[in-house]
Design a protein around this motif. Structure first.
Motif, PDB file in Angstrom:
ATOM      1  N   ALA A  77       0.871  -1.192  -0.013  1.00 25.35           N
ATOM      2  CA  ALA A  77      -0.543   0.073  -0.015  1.00 25.35           C
ATOM      3  C   ALA A  77       0.476   1.302   0.075  1.00 25.35           C
ATOM      4  O   ALA A  77       0.126   2.975  -0.536  1.00 25.35           O
ATOM      5  N   LEU A  78       2.126   0.989   0.514  1.00 25.35           N
ATOM      6  CA  LEU A  78       2.584   2.476   0.596  1.00 25.35           C
ATOM      7  C   LEU A  78       3.616   2.318  -0.946  1.00 25.35           C
ATOM      8  O   LEU A  78       4.804   2.852  -0.244  1.00 25.35           O
ATOM      9  N   GLY A  79       3.650   1.884  -1.356  1.00 26.96           N
ATOM     10  CA  GLY A  79       4.591   1.656  -2.755  1.00 26.96           C
ATOM     11  C   GLY A  79       5.911   0.673  -2.758  1.00 26.96           C
ATOM     12  O   GLY A  79       6.558   0.826  -3.170  1.00 26.96           O
ATOM     13  N   MET A  80       5.838   0.237  -1.967  1.00 31.44           N
ATOM     14  CA  MET A  80       6.876  -1.270  -1.697  1.00 31.44           C
ATOM     15  C   MET A  80       6.977  -2.505  -2.418  1.00 31.44           C
ATOM     16  O   MET A  80       5.869  -2.823  -2.647  1.00 31.44           O
ATOM     17  N   GLU A  81       7.953  -2.309  -3.913  1.00 33.43           N
ATOM     18  CA  GLU A  81       7.115  -3.713  -4.364  1.00 33.43           C
ATOM     19  C   GLU A  81       8.274  -4.983  -4.026  1.00 33.43           C
ATOM     20  O   GLU A  81       7.749  -5.724  -4.670  1.00 33.43           O
ATOM     21  N   TYR A  82       9.079  -4.716  -3.063  1.00 35.50           N
ATOM     22  CA  TYR A  82      10.368  -5.878  -3.025  1.00 35.50           C
ATOM     23  C   TYR A  82      10.898  -6.064  -1.822  1.00 35.50           C
ATOM     24  O   TYR A  82      10.897  -5.126  -0.967  1.00 35.50           O
ATOM     25  N   VAL A  83      10.241  -7.646  -1.785  1.00 31.47           N
ATOM     26  CA  VAL A  83      11.063  -7.295   0.168  1.00 31.47           C
ATOM     27  C   VAL A  83      12.446  -8.424   0.004  1.00 31.47           C
ATOM     28  O   VAL A  83      12.207  -9.717  -0.454  1.00 31.47           O
ATOM     29  N   VAL A  84      13.434  -8.408   0.750  1.00 34.15           N
ATOM     30  CA  VAL A  84      14.138  -9.136   0.171  1.00 34.15           C
ATOM     31  C   VAL A  84      14.905  -9.829   1.238  1.00 34.15           C
ATOM     32  O   VAL A  84      15.030  -9.247   2.690  1.00 34.15           O
ATOM     33  N   LEU A  85      13.900 -11.245   1.616  1.00 38.29           N
ATOM     34  CA  LEU A  85      14.290 -12.063   2.815  1.00 38.29           C
ATOM     35  C   LEU A  85      15.984 -12.278   2.493  1.00 38.29           C
ATOM     36  O   LEU A  85      16.619 -13.381   1.762  1.00 38.29           O
ATOM     37  N   GLN A  86      16.637 -12.171   3.929  1.00 40.82           N
ATOM     38  CA  GLN A  86      18.206 -11.623   4.000  1.00 40.82           C
ATOM     39  C   GLN A  86      19.106 -12.741   3.395  1.00 40.82           C
ATOM     40  O   GLN A  86      19.945 -12.842   2.864  1.00 40.82           O
TER      41      GLN A  86
END
Length: 409
Positions: A77-86
């Protein structure tokens, strides 16, 4: 980043309570495919914000599916396209997917549902994931010998093979992340064999090429310390890595703002752009996409979210330096309270992201393959024309093909 500061980055989430979060601002990118050999590949972007965030798993690994899905909803919803699972696995301590590899069975905390739960959340919400590989920092800062690097590579390749067998059909996976954080000053004469070339040949290149061969992009997030180097040294180091054969799809250099050794800052907002531009130039020269990994934590070791003015300055500087995207470190710094703050701030850079005027390694490979296929078809066509002309005039020395005079063999 010193060993202690690096450990801080690794362990920061453990020190914090709360769920998760990140920010505001929207970034969209549309890759333009199929450009001719004479054209460059341009990515067009709109209003620039924070495109993604790292999740080291320390807190999210213990959350329910509903909680992780809700977190992805807030990010999206905030425009966050990616999540990097470290990480897929941290040697001896954490395991974030259901592995059957023997060397991971004695892991202390087998939080092995983070990968599958995050994948389900991404599928529900529309986020994209980068899957971290295997991390072992025990011999990383000495620096490691070629033999130690070979062991590290072997384990990363086994983890890569396993997660690919488990998740290769999942379209929400954008690529893999190499969790070993490259720093120039460990590979610049500290020991006679500690060279960028050795690091590339024995670790970076084989891991990167193996992932790309499976169709996954590769990202790395190097770090630096302005007290130990100049922008010129940093640029030269990356050019050596790239020239030696390290060709990731994305370099997301850590901006270092917030990192410190006993109060001595690694980077400052007034000068960080000089270092980011240096890495951007190296990436541009070798056709590697340049991102910035923006630190969110405060410099006073409180492990709290920095103020909006500093984060906004970091964001503007990164895009002005040439980043096509900015991602942030990390979820645990935020917690629910930090996420609430970022939702109120609605951060958005005043600087427009640059157009990407180069091909990433994957795009270059695609273009090369297309060119090779086209060349093969043309050669088959010309060979057919050659045989036809010979049948018409066995004594003719030349024939015309597409207007060119071609000598017969």
């Amino acid at each position: 980043m010193s060993i202690s500061q690096h450990i801080f980055r690794l362990m920061l989430p453990v020190l914090l309570c709360g769920a998760v979060g990140p920010f505001a601002g929207v970034i969209h990118a549309a890759d333009v495919e199929g450009a001719s050999a004479a054209e460059t590949n341009v990515a067009k972007t709109s209003a620039a914000g924070i495109a993604g965030v790292f999740d080291a798993g320390w807190t999210t690994a213990y959350q329910s599916q509903d909680s992780i899905t809700h977190m992805h909803q807030r990010l999206h919803a905030l425009g966050m396209e990616y999540v990097v699972l470290q990480y897929a696995a941290v040697e001896a301590t954490h395991l974030y997917y259901p592995s059957e590899l023997e060397f991971l069975q004695n892991t202390q905390y087998k939080n092995n549902e983070l990968f599958p739960k995050s994948i389900e959340a991404a599928k529900t919400v529309g986020t994209k994931l980068w899957l971290g590989l295997y991390y072992n920092g025990e011999n990383w800062y000495t620096p490691p010998t070629a033999e130690q690097l070979d062991t590290l590579t072997s384990r990363n390749l086994k983890v890569l093979e396993e997660i690919h067998s488990l998740y290769s059909s999942e379209t929400v996976i954008e690529g893999v992340y190499i969790p070993q954080e490259i720093a120039r000053y460990y590979w610049d004469g500290l020991r006679s064999d500690a060279t960028p070339e050795m690091l590339t040949e024995h670790f970076l290149k084989p891991v990167t090429e193996a992932a790309q061969a499976k169709g996954w992009k590769v990202m790395a997030a190097p770090f630096y310390n302005q007290n130990l180097e100049t922008p010129e040294k940093l640029q030269s180091f990356f050019e050596k890595l790239f020239a030696a054969g390290f060709k990731p799809d994305i370099i997301a250099v850590q901006d270092g703002i917030g990192a410190n050794d006993a109060g001595k800052l690694h980077a400052e907002t007034a000068t960080v752009g000089n270092y980011e531009r240096a890495v951007a130039q190296a990436c541009k020269k070798y056709g590697i996409e340049f991102w910035v990994d923006m630190e969110l934590f405060h410099t006073d070791d409180s492990h709290a979210l920095a103020d909006s003015a500093r984060i906004s300055a970091q964001l503007d500087t990164a895009y002005a330096a040439g980043a096509t995207k900015v991602i942030a470190y990390d979820l645990a710094v935020l917690g629910n309270a930090g996420l609430d703050s970022l939702e109120k701030w609605k951060l958005k850079s005043s600087v427009e992201p640059p157009a990407r005027i180069y091909k990433t390694p994957r795009e270059s490979r695609r273009a090369s393959n297309a060119h090779s296929e086209k060349t093969q078809k043309r050669e088959l066509f010309l060979n057919g024309r050659l045989q036809g002309n010979r049948s018409l005039n066995e004594n003719s020395q030349y024939f015309k093909a597409n207007g060119a005079k071609v000598k017969q063999n």
